[in-house]
Design a protein around this motif. Structure first.
Motif, PDB file in Angstrom:
ATOM      1  N   VAL A 142      -0.687  53.950 -78.609  1.00  0.00           N
ATOM      2  CA  VAL A 142      -1.727  54.977 -78.566  1.00  0.00           C
ATOM      3  C   VAL A 142      -2.763  54.558 -77.540  1.00  0.00           C
ATOM      4  N   ALA A 143      -2.841  55.308 -76.465  1.00  0.00           N
ATOM      5  CA  ALA A 143      -3.811  55.033 -75.407  1.00  0.00           C
ATOM      6  C   ALA A 143      -5.185  55.538 -75.846  1.00  0.00           C
ATOM      7  N   LYS A 144      -6.201  55.084 -75.145  1.00  0.00           N
ATOM      8  CA  LYS A 144      -7.576  55.495 -75.462  1.00  0.00           C
ATOM      9  C   LYS A 144      -7.719  57.019 -75.392  1.00  0.00           C
ATOM     10  N   GLU A 145      -7.151  57.616 -74.376  1.00  0.00           N
ATOM     11  CA  GLU A 145      -7.210  59.082 -74.205  1.00  0.00           C
ATOM     12  C   GLU A 145      -6.523  59.798 -75.373  1.00  0.00           C
ATOM     13  N   ASP A 146      -5.391  59.247 -75.813  1.00  0.00           N
ATOM     14  CA  ASP A 146      -4.685  59.829 -76.959  1.00  0.00           C
ATOM     15  C   ASP A 146      -5.552  59.760 -78.211  1.00  0.00           C
ATOM     16  N   GLN A 147      -6.199  58.610 -78.411  1.00  0.00           N
ATOM     17  CA  GLN A 147      -7.061  58.453 -79.587  1.00  0.00           C
ATOM     18  C   GLN A 147      -8.230  59.435 -79.528  1.00  0.00           C
ATOM     19  N   GLN A 148      -8.770  59.636 -78.347  1.00  0.00           N
ATOM     20  CA  GLN A 148      -9.857  60.601 -78.180  1.00  0.00           C
ATOM     21  C   GLN A 148      -9.376  62.015 -78.510  1.00  0.00           C
ATOM     22  N   ASN A 149      -8.155  62.341 -78.102  1.00  0.00           N
ATOM     23  CA  ASN A 149      -7.591  63.657 -78.411  1.00  0.00           C
ATOM     24  C   ASN A 149      -7.346  63.816 -79.913  1.00  0.00           C
ATOM     25  N   ILE A 150      -6.882  62.749 -80.544  1.00  0.00           N
ATOM     26  CA  ILE A 150      -6.671  62.794 -81.996  1.00  0.00           C
ATOM     27  C   ILE A 150      -8.004  62.984 -82.718  1.00  0.00           C
ATOM     28  N   GLU A 161      -8.071  75.815 -79.035  1.00  0.00           N
ATOM     29  CA  GLU A 161      -8.197  74.433 -78.591  1.00  0.00           C
ATOM     30  C   GLU A 161      -7.354  73.490 -79.455  1.00  0.00           C
ATOM     31  N   MET A 162      -7.326  73.741 -80.763  1.00  0.00           N
ATOM     32  CA  MET A 162      -6.500  72.928 -81.657  1.00  0.00           C
ATOM     33  C   MET A 162      -5.021  73.055 -81.293  1.00  0.00           C
ATOM     34  N   ASP A 163      -4.579  74.265 -80.990  1.00  0.00           N
ATOM     35  CA  ASP A 163      -3.177  74.485 -80.610  1.00  0.00           C
ATOM     36  C   ASP A 163      -2.819  73.732 -79.324  1.00  0.00           C
ATOM     37  N   LYS A 164      -3.745  73.715 -78.354  1.00  0.00           N
ATOM     38  CA  LYS A 164      -3.506  72.981 -77.111  1.00  0.00           C
ATOM     39  C   LYS A 164      -3.376  71.483 -77.389  1.00  0.00           C
ATOM     40  N   LEU A 165      -4.291  70.958 -78.200  1.00  0.00           N
ATOM     41  CA  LEU A 165      -4.243  69.535 -78.527  1.00  0.00           C
ATOM     42  C   LEU A 165      -2.996  69.192 -79.338  1.00  0.00           C
ATOM     43  N   LYS A 166      -2.638  70.089 -80.250  1.00  0.00           N
ATOM     44  CA  LYS A 166      -1.453  69.864 -81.084  1.00  0.00           C
ATOM     45  C   LYS A 166      -0.201  69.777 -80.201  1.00  0.00           C
ATOM     46  N   LYS A 167      -0.087  70.679 -79.251  1.00  0.00           N
ATOM     47  CA  LYS A 167       1.063  70.691 -78.345  1.00  0.00           C
ATOM     48  C   LYS A 167       1.109  69.400 -77.523  1.00  0.00           C
ATOM     49  N   LEU A 168      -0.048  68.991 -77.005  1.00  0.00           N
ATOM     50  CA  LEU A 168      -0.140  67.776 -76.204  1.00  0.00           C
ATOM     51  C   LEU A 168       0.233  66.540 -77.029  1.00  0.00           C
ATOM     52  N   TYR A 185       1.874  66.358 -80.003  1.00  0.00           N
ATOM     53  CA  TYR A 185       3.262  66.375 -80.490  1.00  0.00           C
ATOM     54  C   TYR A 185       4.238  66.061 -79.357  1.00  0.00           C
ATOM     55  N   SER A 186       3.913  66.456 -78.123  1.00  0.00           N
ATOM     56  CA  SER A 186       4.812  66.146 -77.006  1.00  0.00           C
ATOM     57  C   SER A 186       4.903  64.640 -76.778  1.00  0.00           C
ATOM     58  N   LYS A 187       3.825  63.931 -77.048  1.00  0.00           N
ATOM     59  CA  LYS A 187       3.843  62.482 -76.847  1.00  0.00           C
ATOM     60  C   LYS A 187       4.335  61.736 -78.087  1.00  0.00           C
ATOM     61  N   PHE A 188       3.850  62.123 -79.270  1.00  0.00           N
ATOM     62  CA  PHE A 188       4.121  61.344 -80.477  1.00  0.00           C
ATOM     63  C   PHE A 188       5.249  61.893 -81.344  1.00  0.00           C
ATOM     64  N   LYS A 189       5.728  63.073 -81.037  1.00  0.00           N
ATOM     65  CA  LYS A 189       6.820  63.706 -81.792  1.00  0.00           C
ATOM     66  C   LYS A 189       6.566  63.668 -83.300  1.00  0.00           C
ATOM     67  N   ASN A 190       7.465  63.076 -84.061  1.00  0.00           N
ATOM     68  CA  ASN A 190       7.335  63.039 -85.528  1.00  0.00           C
ATOM     69  C   ASN A 190       6.451  61.900 -86.028  1.00  0.00           C
ATOM     70  N   ASN A 194       1.203  63.663 -87.722  1.00  0.00           N
ATOM     71  CA  ASN A 194       1.187  64.895 -88.508  1.00  0.00           C
ATOM     72  C   ASN A 194      -0.150  65.592 -88.304  1.00  0.00           C
ATOM     73  N   LEU A 195      -0.118  66.744 -87.687  1.00  0.00           N
ATOM     74  CA  LEU A 195      -1.341  67.494 -87.404  1.00  0.00           C
ATOM     75  C   LEU A 195      -1.407  68.790 -88.188  1.00  0.00           C
ATOM     76  N   GLU A 196      -0.583  68.921 -89.182  1.00  0.00           N
ATOM     77  CA  GLU A 196      -0.584  70.139 -89.999  1.00  0.00           C
ATOM     78  C   GLU A 196      -1.590  69.985 -91.136  1.00  0.00           C
ATOM     79  N   ARG A 197      -2.131  71.123 -91.575  1.00  0.00           N
ATOM     80  CA  ARG A 197      -3.093  71.093 -92.679  1.00  0.00           C
ATOM     81  C   ARG A 197      -2.386  71.021 -93.987  1.00  0.00           C
TER      82      ARG A 197
END
Length: 139
Positions: free
Chosen positions: A24-32, A119-126, A128-133, A136-139
């Motif tokens: 998990v890169a710093k940018e990824d953590q910021q996105n999370i 914005e949440m959908d954009k981040l979710k797509k980004l 999930y593309s990197k971390f796959k399964n 978990n970003l579902e509510r």
């Protein structure tokens, strides 16, 4: 005789567990973190929308009751913890103003929640593309 731990026979090999690690890169953590904050904001806005819809319905119900009331000495209107006798027209005007204000807030909050969702959908797509399964970003 065999000695050993029978529970170990059912455990997954360490290689399988370690193979699922993703750095998990710093940018990824910021996105999370950003997604998490947006999710909290979404939940708050959703709660406010539900409350505003209830308020609008309450005001509309009160307007119908006032219009159906045939009191000669006015309508008892609650102000804080006290009731005041007011003319039917005055109460109807106040209720109409409350409905208008609540509808305006409802529109604003609906627009806000849509922006948050996009914005949440954009981040979710980004993410999930990197971390796959692995995430978990579902509510």
């Amino acid at each position: 005789l065999k000695f050993g731990n029978p529970a170990r026979a059912h455990m997954a090999p360490m290689a399988d567990i370690e193979g699922s690690d993703v750095e998990v890169a710093k940018e990824d953590q910021q996105n999370i973190n950003r997604f998490s904050r947006l999710n909290l904001k979404y939940e708050e806005l959703d709660f406010e929308l539900i409350q505003l819809k209830k308020d609008v319905q309450t005001y509309k119900d009160a307007t119908e009751e006032v219009e159906g009331c045939m009191e000669e000495d006015g309508i008892r209107y609650r102000v804080g913890e006290a009731y005041m006798c007011m003319a039917e027209d005055t109460v109807t005007e106040k209720l109409a103003k409350l409905i208008e204000e609540a509808d305006s807030k409802l529109t604003t909050k609906t627009d806000e929640i849509e922006e948050v969702k996009i914005e949440m959908d954009k981040l979710k797509k980004l993410l999930y593309s990197k971390f796959k399964n692995s995430i978990n970003l579902e509510r």
